[in-house]
Design a protein around this motif. Structure first.
Motif, PDB file in Angstrom:
ATOM      1  N   ASP A 193       0.853  -1.183   0.000  1.00 23.12           N
ATOM      2  CA  ASP A 193       0.000   0.000   0.000  1.00 23.12           C
ATOM      3  C   ASP A 193       0.886   1.228   0.000  1.00 23.12           C
ATOM      4  O   ASP A 193       2.054   1.191   0.401  1.00 23.12           O
ATOM      5  CB  ASP A 193      -0.938  -0.002   1.213  1.00 23.12           C
ATOM      6  N   ILE A 194       0.337   2.346  -0.433  1.00 18.17           N
ATOM      7  CA  ILE A 194       1.141   3.531  -0.702  1.00 18.17           C
ATOM      8  C   ILE A 194       1.818   4.083   0.558  1.00 18.17           C
ATOM      9  O   ILE A 194       2.978   4.506   0.513  1.00 18.17           O
ATOM     10  CB  ILE A 194       0.305   4.619  -1.400  1.00 18.17           C
ATOM     11  N   VAL A 195       1.125   4.070   1.702  1.00 25.36           N
ATOM     12  CA  VAL A 195       1.700   4.635   2.920  1.00 25.36           C
ATOM     13  C   VAL A 195       2.920   3.841   3.376  1.00 25.36           C
ATOM     14  O   VAL A 195       3.982   4.410   3.660  1.00 25.36           O
ATOM     15  CB  VAL A 195       0.652   4.699   4.048  1.00 25.36           C
ATOM     16  N   ASN A 196       2.795   2.517   3.458  1.00 25.90           N
ATOM     17  CA  ASN A 196       3.929   1.692   3.894  1.00 25.90           C
ATOM     18  C   ASN A 196       5.080   1.743   2.905  1.00 25.90           C
ATOM     19  O   ASN A 196       6.257   1.757   3.298  1.00 25.90           O
ATOM     20  CB  ASN A 196       3.481   0.248   4.100  1.00 25.90           C
ATOM     21  N   ALA A 197       4.760   1.776   1.609  1.00 21.61           N
ATOM     22  CA  ALA A 197       5.811   1.853   0.592  1.00 21.61           C
ATOM     23  C   ALA A 197       6.587   3.159   0.719  1.00 21.61           C
ATOM     24  O   ALA A 197       7.821   3.174   0.639  1.00 21.61           O
ATOM     25  CB  ALA A 197       5.202   1.732  -0.798  1.00 21.61           C
ATOM     26  N   VAL A 198       5.870   4.252   0.936  1.00 17.60           N
ATOM     27  CA  VAL A 198       6.519   5.559   1.078  1.00 17.60           C
ATOM     28  C   VAL A 198       7.361   5.606   2.352  1.00 17.60           C
ATOM     29  O   VAL A 198       8.490   6.120   2.349  1.00 17.60           O
ATOM     30  CB  VAL A 198       5.462   6.684   1.076  1.00 17.60           C
ATOM     31  N   LYS A 199       6.833   5.068   3.447  1.00 19.11           N
ATOM     32  CA  LYS A 199       7.596   5.051   4.697  1.00 19.11           C
ATOM     33  C   LYS A 199       8.921   4.308   4.523  1.00 19.11           C
ATOM     34  O   LYS A 199       9.975   4.772   4.982  1.00 19.11           O
ATOM     35  CB  LYS A 199       6.779   4.376   5.805  1.00 19.11           C
ATOM     36  N   GLU A 200       8.868   3.166   3.865  1.00 16.51           N
ATOM     37  CA  GLU A 200      10.066   2.336   3.688  1.00 16.51           C
ATOM     38  C   GLU A 200      11.128   3.045   2.863  1.00 16.51           C
ATOM     39  O   GLU A 200      12.297   3.089   3.243  1.00 16.51           O
ATOM     40  CB  GLU A 200       9.691   1.008   3.034  1.00 16.51           C
ATOM     41  N   ILE A 201      10.734   3.598   1.730  1.00 17.38           N
ATOM     42  CA  ILE A 201      11.723   4.226   0.870  1.00 17.38           C
ATOM     43  C   ILE A 201      12.231   5.538   1.472  1.00 17.38           C
ATOM     44  O   ILE A 201      13.384   5.916   1.275  1.00 17.38           O
ATOM     45  CB  ILE A 201      11.167   4.448  -0.555  1.00 17.38           C
ATOM     46  N   CYS A 202      11.389   6.228   2.234  1.00 12.24           N
ATOM     47  CA  CYS A 202      11.843   7.460   2.902  1.00 12.24           C
ATOM     48  C   CYS A 202      12.956   7.146   3.901  1.00 12.24           C
ATOM     49  O   CYS A 202      13.946   7.877   3.992  1.00 12.24           O
ATOM     50  CB  CYS A 202      10.679   8.149   3.608  1.00 12.24           C
ATOM     51  N   ASN A 203      12.786   6.073   4.649  1.00 13.90           N
ATOM     52  CA  ASN A 203      13.810   5.674   5.623  1.00 13.90           C
ATOM     53  C   ASN A 203      15.058   5.142   4.932  1.00 13.90           C
ATOM     54  O   ASN A 203      16.186   5.467   5.323  1.00 13.90           O
ATOM     55  CB  ASN A 203      13.243   4.602   6.559  1.00 13.90           C
ATOM     56  N   GLU A 204      14.849   4.341   3.905  1.00 10.86           N
ATOM     57  CA  GLU A 204      15.964   3.683   3.225  1.00 10.86           C
ATOM     58  C   GLU A 204      16.824   4.667   2.436  1.00 10.86           C
ATOM     59  O   GLU A 204      18.054   4.571   2.442  1.00 10.86           O
ATOM     60  CB  GLU A 204      15.419   2.612   2.275  1.00 10.86           C
ATOM     61  N   LYS A 205      16.185   5.619   1.769  1.00  8.13           N
ATOM     62  CA  LYS A 205      16.899   6.528   0.863  1.00  8.13           C
ATOM     63  C   LYS A 205      17.042   7.946   1.412  1.00  8.13           C
ATOM     64  O   LYS A 205      17.523   8.831   0.708  1.00  8.13           O
ATOM     65  CB  LYS A 205      16.191   6.573  -0.494  1.00  8.13           C
ATOM     66  N   ILE A 256      -0.521  12.602   4.492  1.00  8.32           N
ATOM     67  CA  ILE A 256      -0.336  13.726   5.404  1.00  8.32           C
ATOM     68  C   ILE A 256      -0.568  13.294   6.845  1.00  8.32           C
ATOM     69  O   ILE A 256       0.151  13.714   7.759  1.00  8.32           O
ATOM     70  CB  ILE A 256      -1.276  14.887   5.019  1.00  8.32           C
ATOM     71  N   LYS A 257      -1.566  12.450   7.054  1.00  4.35           N
ATOM     72  CA  LYS A 257      -1.879  11.991   8.409  1.00  4.35           C
ATOM     73  C   LYS A 257      -0.830  11.022   8.952  1.00  4.35           C
ATOM     74  O   LYS A 257      -0.499  11.044  10.140  1.00  4.35           O
ATOM     75  CB  LYS A 257      -3.247  11.310   8.424  1.00  4.35           C
ATOM     76  N   MET A 258      -0.318  10.137   8.094  1.00  3.06           N
ATOM     77  CA  MET A 258       0.533   9.039   8.551  1.00  3.06           C
ATOM     78  C   MET A 258       2.027   9.323   8.477  1.00  3.06           C
ATOM     79  O   MET A 258       2.824   8.652   9.109  1.00  3.06           O
ATOM     80  CB  MET A 258       0.222   7.782   7.735  1.00  3.06           C
ATOM     81  N   ILE A 259       2.443  10.303   7.677  1.00  2.00           N
ATOM     82  CA  ILE A 259       3.874  10.579   7.507  1.00  2.00           C
ATOM     83  C   ILE A 259       4.170  11.997   7.970  1.00  2.00           C
ATOM     84  O   ILE A 259       3.762  12.974   7.340  1.00  2.00           O
ATOM     85  CB  ILE A 259       4.309  10.384   6.044  1.00  2.00           C
ATOM     86  N   ASN A 260       4.877  12.104   9.076  1.00  2.00           N
ATOM     87  CA  ASN A 260       5.242  13.410   9.610  1.00  2.00           C
ATOM     88  C   ASN A 260       6.744  13.495   9.838  1.00  2.00           C
ATOM     89  O   ASN A 260       7.221  14.049  10.817  1.00  2.00           O
ATOM     90  CB  ASN A 260       4.487  13.703  10.913  1.00  2.00           C
ATOM     91  N   SER A 261       7.484  12.909   8.905  1.00  2.00           N
ATOM     92  CA  SER A 261       8.941  12.952   8.992  1.00  2.00           C
ATOM     93  C   SER A 261       9.567  13.552   7.753  1.00  2.00           C
ATOM     94  O   SER A 261      10.786  13.728   7.687  1.00  2.00           O
ATOM     95  CB  SER A 261       9.499  11.532   9.193  1.00  2.00           C
ATOM     96  N   CYS A 262       8.729  13.898   6.752  1.00  3.05           N
ATOM     97  CA  CYS A 262       9.242  14.386   5.475  1.00  3.05           C
ATOM     98  C   CYS A 262       8.227  15.340   4.860  1.00  3.05           C
ATOM     99  O   CYS A 262       7.020  15.084   4.928  1.00  3.05           O
ATOM    100  CB  CYS A 262       9.493  13.191   4.538  1.00  3.05           C
ATOM    101  N   PRO A 263       8.683  16.430   4.241  1.00  2.70           N
ATOM    102  CA  PRO A 263       7.748  17.333   3.569  1.00  2.70           C
ATOM    103  C   PRO A 263       7.003  16.624   2.437  1.00  2.70           C
ATOM    104  O   PRO A 263       7.560  15.747   1.768  1.00  2.70           O
ATOM    105  CB  PRO A 263       8.662  18.435   3.010  1.00  2.70           C
ATOM    106  N   ILE A 264       5.743  17.010   2.227  1.00  2.00           N
ATOM    107  CA  ILE A 264       4.920  16.444   1.163  1.00  2.00           C
ATOM    108  C   ILE A 264       4.413  17.572   0.281  1.00  2.00           C
ATOM    109  O   ILE A 264       3.792  18.522   0.771  1.00  2.00           O
ATOM    110  CB  ILE A 264       3.721  15.668   1.741  1.00  2.00           C
TER     111      ILE A 264
END
Length: 280
Positions: free
Chosen positions: A95-107, A135-143
């Motif tokens: 799903d998009i939220v988990n995929a974004v979280k993973e790549i944000c941390n990895e890269k 916006i609700k689930m990711i608060n570690s990176c600008p969107i």
């Protein structure tokens, strides 16, 4: 070098957001990650007899994702001649939220970019379900959310709504200050309220904000609350020819009100310009 994540479903809407990000960062060294996610939502209702068919569906989605990403990279390689920019692809079954979280941390991603429009298909609704969820689930990176019809050309005016209820750190304002300095922008600081008298804490926070802005051109504006926060912000942005709206993702403030209006009350965010959400 900035690491920027470009979310794509290969639609015109997604391409429009990609072009906006490329133009916005044309003078900045960036490595762009093109991310496409796929996940059959009906996997659990197919039943045991359909396991083989499910495998075929996954293979098909995976191959299509890779093919379309390759096409996208080829297009950018041929048509986007900017030595400051490089590109890489990522296809993920998630799903998009988990995929974004993973790549944000990895890269170590510095910015997430997505095209957006209403999930209901109503043209007037700007913030779609995926935008709100991220916006609700990711608060570690600008969107950065770019409306489907927006044609990015300039960043001469940046609209920054605030209630002056919290102090401003250097870290959370950095993306705003970088954009303003790169484009020579004026920051329009707007206080949306019914009453505009500030308490001691708000006065102190305003003084801190002025110090943080330094020599960046800025101005302060009081905006009377209309039917909703969304209407108040959008009206002021239109009247003043703002090029982008920047909000900090504090709890119990504008972002929460906007997402609640957009999803629960179906009011939506009636904006024709991009929205940049900064992490707290």
């Amino acid at each position: 070098m900035k690491n920027i994540l470009l979310l794509t479903d290969f639609s015109n809407n997604a391409w429009n957001a990609i072009f906006a990000a490329l133009k916005m960062h044309e003078h900045t060294a960036c490595h762009f990650w093109l991310l496409n996610t796929y996940e059959p939502s009906f996997a659990n209702i197919l039943g045991d007899k359909s396991k083989e068919r499910l495998g075929v569906i996954y293979d098909s989605l995976s191959k299509n994702s890779t093919i379309e990403l390759d096409k996208s990279l080829k297009y950018l390689e041929i048509n986007h001649q900017n030595k400051n920019h490089s590109f890489e692809k990522r296809s993920v079954s998630n799903d998009i939220v988990n995929a974004v979280k993973e790549i944000c941390n990895e890269k170590d991603i510095d910015l997430i970019v997505m095209g957006t429009k209403g999930a209901t298909g109503a043209k007037e609704i700007f913030m779609g379900s995926n935008t709100v969820e991220l916006i609700k689930m990711i608060n570690s990176c600008p969107i950065l959310a770019v409306p489907s019809k927006h044609d990015f050309k300039d960043l001469s005016k940046i609209l920054f709504p605030t209630e002056f209820t919290r102090p401003y750190t250097k870290y959370e304002l950095n993306p705003l200050l970088e954009l303003a300095k790169t484009w020579g922008s004026e920051i329009l600081i707007t206080h949306i309220a019914v009453e505009f008298s500030l308490n001691e804490e708000q006065i102190s926070n305003k003084e801190v904000l002025i110090k943080r802005l330094g020599k960046v051109e800025h101005s302060f504006h009081n905006v009377e609350m209309q039917a909703s926060v969304a209407d108040s912000i959008s009206s002021f942005a239109t009247e003043n020819d703002a090029d982008i709206i920047v909000l900090i993702n504090y709890k119990h403030t504008f972002i929460e009100k906007l997402t609640r209006e957009a999803v629960v009350k179906k009011v939506g965010f009636h904006s024709e310009i991009p929205l940049l959400v900064l992490p707290q």
